[in-house]
Design an enzyme around this catalytic site. Structure first.
Site, PDB file in Angstrom:
ATOM      1  N   ARG A   1      -1.369   0.861  12.058  1.00 47.25           N
ATOM      2  CA  ARG A   1      -0.702  -0.430  11.958  1.00 47.25           C
ATOM      3  C   ARG A   1      -0.359  -0.825  10.525  1.00 47.25           C
ATOM      4  NH1 ARG A   1      -3.263  -0.057  16.376  1.00 47.25           N
ATOM      5  NH2 ARG A   1      -4.646   1.069  15.013  1.00 47.25           N
ATOM      6  N   THR A   2      -1.337  -0.749   9.647  1.00 45.43           N
ATOM      7  CA  THR A   2      -1.104  -1.286   8.301  1.00 45.43           C
ATOM      8  C   THR A   2      -0.039  -0.460   7.595  1.00 45.43           C
ATOM      9  OG1 THR A   2      -3.436  -1.849   8.341  1.00 45.43           O
ATOM     10  CG2 THR A   2      -2.307  -2.137   6.263  1.00 45.43           C
TER      11      THR A   2
ATOM     12  N   ARG B   1      -4.450   1.817   0.577  1.00 43.30           N
ATOM     13  CA  ARG B   1      -5.656   1.843   1.424  1.00 43.30           C
ATOM     14  C   ARG B   1      -6.574   2.915   0.864  1.00 43.30           C
ATOM     15  NH1 ARG B   1      -6.472   1.474   7.806  1.00 43.30           N
ATOM     16  NH2 ARG B   1      -5.918  -0.638   7.229  1.00 43.30           N
TER      17      ARG B   1
ATOM     18  N   LYS C   1      -5.737  19.756  -8.954  1.00 46.52           N
ATOM     19  CA  LYS C   1      -5.773  20.504 -10.224  1.00 46.52           C
ATOM     20  C   LYS C   1      -6.694  19.823 -11.230  1.00 46.52           C
ATOM     21  CE  LYS C   1      -0.960  20.920  -9.830  1.00 46.52           C
ATOM     22  NZ  LYS C   1       0.291  20.742 -10.560  1.00 46.52           N
TER      23      LYS C   1
ATOM     24  N   HIS D   1      -9.861  -6.720   3.678  1.00 47.38           N
ATOM     25  CA  HIS D   1      -8.550  -6.328   4.191  1.00 47.38           C
ATOM     26  C   HIS D   1      -7.712  -7.619   4.187  1.00 47.38           C
ATOM     27  CE1 HIS D   1      -5.504  -4.213   6.275  1.00 47.38           C
ATOM     28  NE2 HIS D   1      -6.176  -3.720   7.284  1.00 47.38           N
TER      29      HIS D   1
HETATM   30  N1   CP Z   1      -5.747  -3.214  11.769  1.00 44.53           N
HETATM   31  C1   CP Z   1      -5.658  -2.109  11.025  1.00 44.53           C
HETATM   32  O1   CP Z   1      -5.963  -2.134   9.837  1.00 44.53           O
HETATM   33  O2   CP Z   1      -5.206  -1.009  11.691  1.00 44.53           O
HETATM   34  P1   CP Z   1      -4.973   0.415  11.022  1.00 44.53           P
HETATM   35  O3   CP Z   1      -6.320   0.921  10.583  1.00 44.53           O
HETATM   36  O4   CP Z   1      -4.343   1.276  12.092  1.00 44.53           O
HETATM   37  O5   CP Z   1      -4.072   0.225   9.850  1.00 44.53           O
END
Ligand code: CP
Length: 366
Positions: free
Chosen positions: A82-83, A132, A111, A165
């Site tokens: 999703r993110t 992420r 490397k 998040h």
């Molecule tokens: N909600 C969420 O962060 O989903 P993903 O881990 O699929 O990005």
């Protein structure tokens, strides 16, 4: 006598927020505490406006002109559906070309290049890094590092370890706003004019200790006096002490428990989460009876008619699939809301919020 005027000591959070913001507005987006009530509501309103503009062809064309001169890097070295995809879609909405790294085994890190140097290199090609990362605090470290570069670009934390998040929290609170104000209050100005959370009970259910989305959303909800929060989880996975202290300091009424069936009837919203067993050190989750924290069809009789069921997804068995067709199931709308919120956030970081607002008021406010 010491005549020096002593400045009041900034709290640690205030110091962190000051390092991440520019002109009292989020430049880097790393922790949910960067967003006060005004900032949350301005972003939700901007997301509504972006959605209204972006749903028809002429509006889509306008939005695509906003950031066609900038480029984004999606640096996602932890799994995501999703993110990653909603940030990709958000970049497309605001016309921002993007590239991605999802697997460092194809980069020069093999490397021996340090991850810091990789990020420094990215900052020379791109105008925004959306990141992420499995390590708590890494996005904040990147923000500090980028602040020292001659060419400073913003970083967005798209999920950092078990910690935060923040963009998920923004889309979650946007979804709650839309759920709590949908009936008869569609006019945007009214949606954000009062405290939509006063008198509402919101339950967080599941692995609250290691769920970064729960932590970030709790920080945002602490901006709303009168909200009541309930944390329902196995004792081993209860919400962390740091969040409990923050709730106490913020004067937010809350309770903890482990009986979902008993609590669900009081709830205006329930935020389900999956077991975060990827963070297990020695398979300790295996001994936990997590099924007690699943929302099942036999609980529907306790639901308030306007209950909003949210889940950041992915889900396992936390919400029975038979509940998907209920009006209370808001998790698919929540996914779509994320795309508009992230498009609005990117526009805001690059100071195109005023252009979006002006365009909305010129052509869409009636
Ligand atoms: N909600 C969420 O962060 O989903 P993903 O881990 O699929 O990005």
């Amino acid at each position: 006598m010491d005549t020096q005027v002593k400045k009041p000591r900034q709290s640690e959070t205030a110091r962190r927020v000051a390092a991440l913001n520019r002109n009292e507005k989020a430049f880097h987006v790393v922790i949910a505490q960067q967003f006060d009530r005004a900032a949350i509501e301005q972003l939700c309103q901007l997301a509504d406006m972006t959605r209204s503009i972006g749903e028809a062809r002429p509006g889509t064309q306008f939005l695509r002109t906003l950031l066609s001169h900038r480029r984004a890097m999606l640096y996602f070295i932890q799994p995501s559906t999703r993110t990653f995809l909603s940030f990709s879609a958000a970049c497309q909405i605001v016309g921002m070309p993007y590239n991605s790294v999802r697997d460092t085994s194809t980069s020069s890190e093999v490397k021996g290049e340090s991850e810091d140097d990789t990020i420094r290199v990215l900052s020379q090609y791109f105008d925004l890094i959306i990141m992420r990362h499995p390590a708590e605090g890494f996005a904040e470290h990147v923000a500090e590092m980028l602040n020292e570069m001659p060419r400073t670009i913003p970083v967005i934390n798209a999920g950092s370890g078990k910690d935060q998040h923040p963009t998920q929290a923004l889309l979650d609170i946007y979804t709650l706003f839309r759920c709590f104000t949908e009936s008869g209050e569609m006019r945007m100005e009214r949606r954000y004019m009062r405290n939509a959370f006063a008198g509402k009970t919101i339950a967080f259910v599941g692995d609250l200790k290691r769920g970064r989305t729960v932590r970030s959303l709790t920080y945002l909800l602490c901006r709303y006096p009168g909200v009541r929060l309930v944390f329902v989880s196995p004792p081993e996975l209860q919400i962390g002490e740091d969040i409990v202290e923050y709730l106490d300091r913020s004067g937010i009424e809350f309770e903890t428990g482990e009986d979902l069936r008993k609590q669900i009837g009081d709830c205006d919203a329930v935020y389900m989460t999956r077991l975060q067993d990827e963070h297990d050190l020695h398979g300790e989750s295996k001994s936990i009876d997590y099924d007690r924290f699943n929302l099942t069809t036999d609980m529907v009789k306790y639901f308030k008619p306007d209950l909003a069921i949210l889940h950041p997804l992915p889900r396992r068995r936390e919400v029975d699939q038979q509940l998907d067709s209920l009006p209370q199931a808001k998790y698919w709308a929540q996914v779509r809301n994320g795309m508009w919120m992230r498009a609005a956030l990117i526009a805001s970081i690059f100071n195109f919020d005023v252009a979006v607002r002006d365009h909305y008021h010129a052509y869409y406010a009636f």
